[in-house]
Design an enzyme around this catalytic site. Structure first.
Site, PDB file in Angstrom:
ATOM      1  N   LEU A 136      12.701 -21.557  16.658  1.00  0.00           N
ATOM      2  CA  LEU A 136      13.571 -21.883  17.794  1.00  0.00           C
ATOM      3  C   LEU A 136      12.823 -22.684  18.861  1.00  0.00           C
ATOM      4  O   LEU A 136      13.259 -22.783  20.004  1.00  0.00           O
ATOM      5  CB  LEU A 136      14.158 -20.599  18.392  1.00  0.00           C
ATOM      6  CG  LEU A 136      15.000 -19.754  17.425  1.00  0.00           C
ATOM      7  CD1 LEU A 136      15.493 -18.486  18.108  1.00  0.00           C
ATOM      8  CD2 LEU A 136      16.188 -20.547  16.883  1.00  0.00           C
ATOM      9  N   SER A 138       9.822 -22.309  20.480  1.00  0.00           N
ATOM     10  CA  SER A 138       9.176 -21.712  21.653  1.00  0.00           C
ATOM     11  C   SER A 138       8.117 -22.671  22.194  1.00  0.00           C
ATOM     12  O   SER A 138       7.877 -22.723  23.402  1.00  0.00           O
ATOM     13  CB  SER A 138       8.550 -20.373  21.285  1.00  0.00           C
ATOM     14  OG  SER A 138       7.642 -20.537  20.201  1.00  0.00           O
ATOM     15  N   GLU A 171       1.741 -31.410  21.229  1.00  0.00           N
ATOM     16  CA  GLU A 171       1.958 -30.688  19.967  1.00  0.00           C
ATOM     17  C   GLU A 171       1.162 -31.344  18.824  1.00  0.00           C
ATOM     18  O   GLU A 171       0.497 -30.682  18.046  1.00  0.00           O
ATOM     19  CB  GLU A 171       3.458 -30.727  19.653  1.00  0.00           C
ATOM     20  CG  GLU A 171       3.854 -29.963  18.441  1.00  0.00           C
ATOM     21  CD  GLU A 171       4.547 -28.660  18.778  1.00  0.00           C
ATOM     22  OE1 GLU A 171       5.063 -28.496  19.896  1.00  0.00           O
ATOM     23  OE2 GLU A 171       4.556 -27.793  17.909  1.00  0.00           O
ATOM     24  N   ASP A 183      12.391 -31.462  18.892  1.00  0.00           N
ATOM     25  CA  ASP A 183      12.414 -30.233  19.688  1.00  0.00           C
ATOM     26  C   ASP A 183      12.245 -30.532  21.173  1.00  0.00           C
ATOM     27  O   ASP A 183      12.939 -29.963  22.030  1.00  0.00           O
ATOM     28  CB  ASP A 183      11.294 -29.288  19.233  1.00  0.00           C
ATOM     29  CG  ASP A 183      11.344 -29.021  17.738  1.00  0.00           C
ATOM     30  OD1 ASP A 183      12.393 -29.268  17.117  1.00  0.00           O
ATOM     31  OD2 ASP A 183      10.329 -28.561  17.192  1.00  0.00           O
TER      32      ASP A 183
END
Ligand code: GLA
Length: 393
Positions: A136, A138, A171, A183
């Site tokens: 999801l 995070s 990321e 995302d």
């Protein structure tokens, strides 16, 4: 207690004072369009009503200190040292802290490097209620909240797309997960009861009305509890197979192929590479079909596309696990309109689009099926398409 209050309390424990402000960003569910983002393709995620809150205060000494609900031990470095740490010496930073520090690093490199020593230092307290390892995002929620906060207090005035890109850079390079941009874009740009239809090549977005609430529908998340990490293993291998397939076909990215090209693809490559390609090409088409179907017929009509997406991920892309398949099959048999695993795969969560009055029945049926199969109990809850990153105080 609210997550926002948790962030304030953590900040007070760290500094003894009150923060200069409070920012937050959500996790996301991807409605459809999996492993298409790094192939320059289309995705349709929505931001969810689970958020990460950041309480931030300025400090005089040019240092950045982060603390979080993930780990009670704060991490502190000189802003001027971030450039030496990332990406080469990232292993010296404990994993959770690579996300916020990586965002600090990415933003400081966007600005003129000569400005970095002049950026004020910051204390950052992070509290999150986005489930970790559930697919999801995070991590995008941490990145989005931190990027929004630093953008404000450092006076960068970057666009939301720029902030999403800084999150992705954190990321990819600070954490080392070779992910796409979906995302971070969903977390920055989310809107209530809407999906973000994103062209990952141009980064053009359209807000697509999902109409779930008006139609009396809910999105059920079935978190299998099977943990995954995109910085290791399967995710990178899938990405490499896609790049190989694009190269064989002589295109810049799989986005440049259509379903009509698949016969030729089959004749040119090995079976595994072909099936990876077929997933991406058909999934891109399913995203376009989902957007068109939502607009023309409304949300009840997209069930078949969600189901087909799962089959493609299970059989062609091979990123599902038995727990995800059981969640999807059981939800569907119990009456879901459509169901699929969501996110990068190899664990995490499935989603099911269901009638509001079926929430209890489908939740129990899935939980019972997990018990019967000898799997650990899943965490089952509803999520609602929600607003993206914001300054809250
Ligand atoms: C993860 C990555 C995204 C995307 C999905 C798969 O969530 O972070 O960039 O590739 O997997 O669709």
């Amino acid at each position: 207690m609210s997550t926002a209050q948790n962030a304030r309390d953590l900040f007070r424990d760290l500094t003894g004072g009150a923060p200069a402000g409070l920012w937050s960003a959500p996790g996301r569910v991807n409605l459809i369009g999996e492993h298409t983002d790094y192939n320059d393709g289309f995705v349709l995620p929505f931001a969810i009503d689970h958020r990460t809150h950041v309480a931030l205060g300025l400090r005089e000494d040019g240092r950045i200190r982060v603390v979080s609900t993930f780990d009670p031990v704060p991490v502190e470095v000189d802003l001027a040292d971030l450039d030496a740490l990332f990406p080469t010496r990232r292993d010296e930073v404990v994993e959770w802290a690579r996300y916020p520090l990586g965002v600090g690093w990415a933003l400081s490199t966007v600005a003129n490097t000569a400005d970095v020593p002049r950026f004020p230092g910051v204390d950052i307290a992070i509290a999150s209620d986005v489930p970790v390892g559930a697919g999801l995002s995070s991590s995008a929620a941490i990145e989005g909240a931190t990027a929004s906060a630093l953008d404000d207090v450092w006076g960068l005035r970057l666009s939301r797309v720029d902030l999403a890109q800084a999150g992705r850079r954190a990321e990819n390079e600070a954490v080392g997960a070779p992910t796409g941009i979906m995302d971070q874009m969903a977390s920055m740009l989310g809107k209530s009861d809407a999906g973000i239809f994103l062209d990952c090549r141009t980064l053009d977005t359209e807000v697509v009305d999902l109409g779930f609430a008006a139609a009396g529908l809910e999105v059920l998340v079935i978190d299998t509890g099977v943990k995954h990490a995109h910085s290791t293993g399967g995710y990178g291998e899938r990405r490499a197979a896609c790049e190989r397939g694009a190269e064989i076909m002589g295109v810049a990215a799989l986005r440049d192929l259509s379903v009509a090209d698949l016969d030729r693809a089959r004749s040119l490559m090995d079976d595994v590479t072909f099936r990876r390609v077929r997933h991406v090409v058909t999934e891109n088409q399913r995203v376009l079909d989902t957007v068109a179907t939502l607009r023309r017929e409304g949300p009840r009509a997209i069930g078949g596309l969600l189901d087909a997406s799962h089959v493609s991920m299970r059989d062609d892309f091979e990123i599902s696990v038995p727990e995800l398949d059981l969640a999807v099959d059981t939800a569907r048999a119990a009456g879901a309109i459509g169901a699929r695993m969501t996110g990068g795969g190899f664990g995490g969560a499935a989603i099911a689009l269901i009638e509001r009055d079926a929430v209890a029945h489908i939740s129990h049926t899935v939980t019972d099926a997990f018990a019967d199969a000898g799997f650990a109990a899943p965490h089952v809850f509803t999520v609602h398409p929600s607003a993206g990153a914001s300054r809250d105080a």
